[in-house]
Scaffold this active site. Structure first.
Site, PDB file in Angstrom:
ATOM      1  N   CYS A 112       0.815  -1.230   0.000  1.00 57.13           N
ATOM      2  CA  CYS A 112       0.000   0.000   0.000  1.00 57.13           C
ATOM      3  C   CYS A 112       0.839   1.267   0.000  1.00 57.13           C
ATOM      4  O   CYS A 112       0.319   2.353  -0.264  1.00 57.13           O
ATOM      5  CB  CYS A 112      -0.935   0.012   1.196  1.00 57.13           C
ATOM      6  SG  CYS A 112      -1.907  -1.487   1.339  1.00 57.13           S
ATOM      7  N   HIS A 235      -3.327   7.002   2.763  1.00 58.94           N
ATOM      8  CA  HIS A 235      -3.734   5.723   2.186  1.00 58.94           C
ATOM      9  C   HIS A 235      -5.053   5.324   2.840  1.00 58.94           C
ATOM     10  O   HIS A 235      -5.201   5.367   4.060  1.00 58.94           O
ATOM     11  CB  HIS A 235      -2.653   4.665   2.431  1.00 58.94           C
ATOM     12  CG  HIS A 235      -3.165   3.270   2.238  1.00 58.94           C
ATOM     13  ND1 HIS A 235      -3.827   2.894   1.094  1.00 58.94           N
ATOM     14  CD2 HIS A 235      -3.150   2.179   3.050  1.00 58.94           C
ATOM     15  CE1 HIS A 235      -4.187   1.625   1.207  1.00 58.94           C
ATOM     16  NE2 HIS A 235      -3.788   1.171   2.383  1.00 58.94           N
ATOM     17  N   ASN A 265     -10.343  -0.379   0.540  1.00 62.94           N
ATOM     18  CA  ASN A 265      -8.884  -0.275   0.511  1.00 62.94           C
ATOM     19  C   ASN A 265      -8.390  -0.803  -0.835  1.00 62.94           C
ATOM     20  O   ASN A 265      -8.463  -1.993  -1.099  1.00 62.94           O
ATOM     21  CB  ASN A 265      -8.311  -1.093   1.673  1.00 62.94           C
ATOM     22  CG  ASN A 265      -6.785  -1.070   1.723  1.00 62.94           C
ATOM     23  OD1 ASN A 265      -6.132  -0.634   0.783  1.00 62.94           O
ATOM     24  ND2 ASN A 265      -6.237  -1.559   2.826  1.00 62.94           N
TER      25      ASN A 265
HETATM   26  O1  UT7 Z   1      -3.586  -1.357   3.707  1.00 67.54           O
HETATM   27  C1  UT7 Z   1      -3.160  -1.972   4.880  1.00 67.54           C
HETATM   28  C2  UT7 Z   1      -4.024  -3.133   5.129  1.00 67.54           C
HETATM   29  N1  UT7 Z   1      -4.659  -3.362   6.335  1.00 67.54           N
HETATM   30  C3  UT7 Z   1      -5.194  -2.510   7.238  1.00 67.54           C
HETATM   31  O2  UT7 Z   1      -5.062  -1.343   7.194  1.00 67.54           O
HETATM   32  C4  UT7 Z   1      -5.999  -3.134   8.325  1.00 67.54           C
HETATM   33  C5  UT7 Z   1      -5.751  -2.544   9.674  1.00 67.54           C
HETATM   34  N2  UT7 Z   1      -6.677  -3.113  10.648  1.00 67.54           N
HETATM   35  C6  UT7 Z   1      -7.981  -2.807  10.671  1.00 67.54           C
HETATM   36  O3  UT7 Z   1      -8.459  -1.996   9.891  1.00 67.54           O
HETATM   37  C7  UT7 Z   1      -8.834  -3.428  11.745  1.00 67.54           C
HETATM   38  O4  UT7 Z   1      -8.012  -4.129  12.631  1.00 67.54           O
HETATM   39  C8  UT7 Z   1      -9.913  -4.392  11.172  1.00 67.54           C
HETATM   40  C9  UT7 Z   1     -10.970  -3.567  10.447  1.00 67.54           C
HETATM   41  C10 UT7 Z   1      -9.290  -5.387  10.229  1.00 67.54           C
HETATM   42  C11 UT7 Z   1     -10.595  -5.116  12.316  1.00 67.54           C
HETATM   43  O5  UT7 Z   1     -11.152  -4.198  13.241  1.00 67.54           O
HETATM   44  P1  UT7 Z   1     -10.913  -4.401  14.797  1.00 67.54           P
HETATM   45  O6  UT7 Z   1     -11.673  -3.341  15.474  1.00 67.54           O
HETATM   46  O7  UT7 Z   1      -9.431  -4.462  15.013  1.00 67.54           O
HETATM   47  O8  UT7 Z   1     -11.627  -5.786  15.066  1.00 67.54           O
HETATM   48  P2  UT7 Z   1     -10.999  -7.126  15.637  1.00 67.54           P
HETATM   49  O9  UT7 Z   1     -10.030  -7.712  14.694  1.00 67.54           O
HETATM   50  O10 UT7 Z   1     -10.543  -6.832  17.019  1.00 67.54           O
HETATM   51  O11 UT7 Z   1     -12.274  -8.057  15.674  1.00 67.54           O
HETATM   52  C12 UT7 Z   1     -13.380  -7.772  16.471  1.00 67.54           C
HETATM   53  C13 UT7 Z   1     -14.440  -8.846  16.255  1.00 67.54           C
HETATM   54  C14 UT7 Z   1     -13.890 -10.272  16.235  1.00 67.54           C
HETATM   55  O12 UT7 Z   1     -14.817 -11.074  16.930  1.00 67.54           O
HETATM   56  P3  UT7 Z   1     -14.489 -11.572  18.438  1.00 67.54           P
HETATM   57  O13 UT7 Z   1     -13.230 -12.383  18.302  1.00 67.54           O
HETATM   58  O14 UT7 Z   1     -14.301 -10.312  19.234  1.00 67.54           O
HETATM   59  O15 UT7 Z   1     -15.716 -12.346  18.770  1.00 67.54           O
HETATM   60  C15 UT7 Z   1     -13.942 -10.650  14.785  1.00 67.54           C
HETATM   61  O16 UT7 Z   1     -14.139 -12.019  14.587  1.00 67.54           O
HETATM   62  O17 UT7 Z   1     -15.075  -8.637  14.998  1.00 67.54           O
HETATM   63  C16 UT7 Z   1     -15.111  -9.884  14.284  1.00 67.54           C
HETATM   64  N3  UT7 Z   1     -15.067  -9.603  12.858  1.00 67.54           N
HETATM   65  C17 UT7 Z   1     -16.158  -9.409  12.102  1.00 67.54           C
HETATM   66  N4  UT7 Z   1     -17.459  -9.372  12.389  1.00 67.54           N
HETATM   67  C18 UT7 Z   1     -18.329  -9.111  11.401  1.00 67.54           C
HETATM   68  C19 UT7 Z   1     -13.973  -9.506  12.059  1.00 67.54           C
HETATM   69  N5  UT7 Z   1     -14.346  -9.227  10.812  1.00 67.54           N
HETATM   70  C20 UT7 Z   1     -15.695  -9.157  10.811  1.00 67.54           C
HETATM   71  C21 UT7 Z   1     -16.643  -8.896   9.796  1.00 67.54           C
HETATM   72  N6  UT7 Z   1     -17.939  -8.880  10.160  1.00 67.54           N
HETATM   73  N7  UT7 Z   1     -16.297  -8.628   8.534  1.00 67.54           N
END
Ligand code: UT7
Length: 310
Positions: A112, A235, A265
């Protein structure tokens, strides 16, 4: 003379995939995606449009905007992690299709942050007089490397392309300062095996810290301060990440691009796609100080302070 952007264009596939469409494909919800990422919809390229096609469509527009022909280009740099195939490079495919017969061509793999790496590389050749016109493209067809059964990643990404022609611009305009960086120890947090694998929380923490720091660093290098910034183009990974960068620069909401809502993204393509969006909305004007900042797999990061205009 400086080195700056003298023409720009983008391509976005027509097909819109909304959060509601994703609800029907996997265990997710519009509510979760919007509140955790800001994304409402993204574009998905059809089977018959690959990365090099999107690069070509955006490059044609950038050349037209710059008012130069393909045979004027000295170098083509394509930032992508989703090339049509490992080789020949997308840059070479683009060189053939454009008829850019005198151009050297190579791809840049910096995820990215690739578009920022490309612009900074182009600047060096323009500054030292070796080349005059350099085409820098950020393009991704992420839909082909996303695991559509993994809700942790599938909801985040989109396809698209943005291209700029870089060349000499008037004194005081163009790239004023830059920063590039890499930390291979974090490579394990975001990589492609067969599909994209990501430790979202780790990437999130890195992104928030690094984006803010890089913005401040390029301002310092250019002898400028937060108050001088007219527009921020980060980004577009996640609304919460870009908001953190905006707050670090103490900028009002209207001074930052948030195209992640509409396009998700798009990795290396997100910054040039956003520049076109903001230009068309009249939010970027000649002599504005623009900060562009990116981060991604590698881990990599980069930022540019640029005075807009030719
Ligand atoms: O270009 C560079 C590429 N990447 C990035 O920039 C990504 C950077 N990271 C992020 O943007 C965030 O970490 C995410 C959007 C990927 C995730 O958000 P988060 O607030 O960090 O959520 P999390 O990973 O802590 O997950 C929270 C919960 C989990 O459930 P449990 O374990 O708490 O029960 C996940 O399983 O949300 C769940 N979850 C979803 N639920 C519904 C993860 N993805 C989804 C989904 N729909 N799509």
């Amino acid at each position: 003379m400086g080195a700056g952007i003298i023409g720009i264009g983008r391509y976005l596939p027509e097909k819109v995939l909304t959060n509601f469409d994703l609800e029907k494909m996997m265990d997710t919800s519009d509510e979760w995606i919007r509140t955790r990422t800001g994304i409402e919809e993204r574009r998905i390229a059809p089977d018959n449009i690959d990365t090099s096609d999107m690069a070509y469509f955006s490059a044609k527009k950038a050349l037209e905007d710059a008012g130069i022909s393909a045979t004027d280009i000295d170098l083509i740099l394509v930032a992508t992690v989703t090339p049509d195939r490992p080789f020949p490079s997308v840059a070479c495919m683009l060189q053939e299709r454009l008829g850019a017969t005198k151009a050297a061509a190579l791809d840049i793999s910096a995820a990215c942050a690739g578009f920022i790496y490309g612009m900074v590389t182009a600047k060096q050749f323009i500054d030292n007089g070796a080349y005059r016109y350099i085409l820098v493209v950020g393009v991704e067809k992420l839909s082909k490397i996303v695991n559509w059964n993994d809700r942790n990643t599938a909801v985040l990404f989109g396809d698209g392309a943005g291209a700029v022609v870089m060349g000499p611009v008037s004194e005081g305009r163009g790239i004023l300062s830059f920063e590039l960086g890499a930390d291979g120890t974090g490579g394990k947090h975001l990589y492609q095996d067969e599909y994209v694998i990501m430790n979202g929380r780790e990437v999130f923490k890195f992104a928030v810290r690094q984006m803010g720091e890089s913005c401040i660093n390029v301002l310092e290098k250019a002898g400028l301060s937060k108050q001088d910034v007219d527009f921020l183009i980060p980004h577009q990974a996640n609304i919460r990440i870009v908001e953190a960068a905006r707050q670090r620069l103490e900028l009002p909401e209207e001074k930052m691009s948030t195209t992640v809502r509409k396009y998700g993204n798009t990795s290396a393509a997100s910054i040039p796609i956003s520049i076109v969006e903001e230009l068309e909305a009249g939010k970027i004007k000649d002599d504005d100080l623009i900060i562009m900042v990116g981060f991604g797999g590698g881990l990599t990061w980069g930022a540019i302070a640029l005075r807009w205009g030719r």
